[in-house]
Structures are given as structure tokens and as C-alpha cells.
Design a protein around this motif. Structure first.
Motif: not given
Length: 216
Positions: A11-12, A121, A124-125
Motif C-alpha cells: 500500500r505504501f 498514504r 497511513e504508513k
């Protein structure tokens, strides 16, 4: 089952479009194997995007004992915590010859303003990292060495053709550094797990034949 060094790492990773956009504001640098890119405590103002190769992110004491937090590969990045202008919280070393995009802080801030999805992101990371470190502290505090090794093997294994495989080449010292134990202790645990039929140790990978119990 999550594979690689960090769950949900995909995702990252920068998308191809983001990689093209950010490369216009970066320089490319190459480092040989085992080069230290960043030292814990450094004050730097750059983001590193991995184009080729792998790195480990770790902390070490004066005696050379180290704990590895993450292993990262192409498309992943490190150094985003420089946005708060504090010192680096960990060191970074290449595990093989590697190539990076190096993005200055000013250019990164401009890029984030133009690409808000990537900014989200990054947040989020960072949240994911906090959760990961919280779980790590809990594991180190509440689980014995055997339990930490068993948990790590399950976290690294990914399903391939109906089997759980750890494709990353791990030495006993690699595992010891990740679980906060001695290499000798890890060696004994791996031998016991292999004898019990829970894992098969092959030259370039580990097979998880069945889930080992979290307590021995």
C-alpha cells in the motif's frame, strides 16, 4: 499471509505515475552493498525512494548488537520522518547494491501539495508503523524467544502453490536481529521446529509445513 518485511507494505509503494512525477525533482544515487545511507541521530532533509536493491532499517548499540525494524525494496521509501525536522530515529544500510531517488525536503513538500493521495498514504504508513512498533513492544514484553521466532516466521510466510514459503533469504543472525535474541538461541529453536516437522530449512528458503504453536 503477508510476505516480505512489513505487512501491507504494497500500500505504501509509489505508483508508476508518482515515481515519474517525483523523479523530476530528485537526483539518482547508487550505493554498494553494506553501505550505511543514514545513521541514527543524523539531521538530514531528504527522502529516499528505492529504485533497485534492498535496505534494512535498524538500531544498534555501542557493542554492535542490533534490532532490525524493516526490510524495504524497490518502490518503497524512507526518510519521511524528516518532515518534523527531528533527528533520524534509525539507521539504514543497503543489503545489496542499490539505487535511489533522493528528494530534498522542499521538493517533497511541493510534491505532497500536488499529490494529496500520496500525502494520505504517508500518514497511513506512519500510523501503520506506530501500530507495528506497538505490537513489537508487546511481543518483546510478553512472548518468550520461541514465541517471537514462531510469530516472525508466520508473518514472513506467503502462500505459493498451496504452501507457506519464506522466500526471503534469512540467516540465523537476521532472525536473531529481528526478534531480539542471540543467534545461538535462534539456531536451537529452528532445529527444534525442523525436528518437529513444523518447518523445512532449505538452502534459499524456509517452508512452513504447519503452524507452529506460539508457545513451546
Amino acid at each position: 499471509m503477508p510476505g516480505g518485511a512489513e505487512p501491507a507494505a504494497a500500500r505504501f509503494v509509489l505508483t508508476p505515475e508518482e515515481l515519474r512525477a517525483i523523479s523530476a525533482h530528485a537526483i539518482t544515487r547508487s550505493f554498494p552493498r553494506h553501505a550505511v545511507i543514514l545513521n541514527e541521530g543524523d539531521r538530514t532533509d531528504t527522502l529516499y525512494v528505492i529504485l533497485d536493491g534492498r535496505v534494512k532499517i535498524f538500531v544498534a548499540d555501542a557493542d554492535g548488537n542490533e534490532v532490525v525494524f524493516h526490510i524495504q525494496g524497490p518502490g518503497e521509501y524512507f526518510g519521511e520522518m524528516m518532515l518534523d525536522e527531528g533527528p533520524r530515529s534509525a539507521s539504514v544500510m543497503t543489503l545489496e547494491a542499490s539505487r535511489f531517488l533522493v528528494v530534498p525536503k522542499r521538493e517533497l513538500k511541493a510534491f505532497l501539495a500536488r499529490h494529496p493521495d500520496f500525502a494520505v498514504r504517508i500518514m497511513e504508513k506512519l500510523i501503520h508503523r506506530v501500530r507495528n512498533l506497538t505490537e513489537r513492544v508487546k511481543t518483546l514484553s510478553l512472548m518468550d524467544v520461541y514465541g517471537r521466532v514462531a510469530r516472525l516466521l508466520l508473518e514472513l510466510a506467503e502462500e505459493r502453490d498451496g504452501r507457506l514459503v519464506i522466500a526471503e533469504r534469512l540467516t540465523q543472525q537476521d532472525i536473531a536481529s529481528r526478534v531480539g535474541a542471540s543467534r545461538a538461541m535462534v539456531s536451537r529453536i529452528l532445529k527444534d521446529l525442523a525436528t518437529g516437522g513444523y518447518i523445512s530449512l532449505q538452502r534459499d528458503r524456509i517452508l512452513v509445513n504447519r503452524h507452529p504453536p506460539l508457545r513451546w
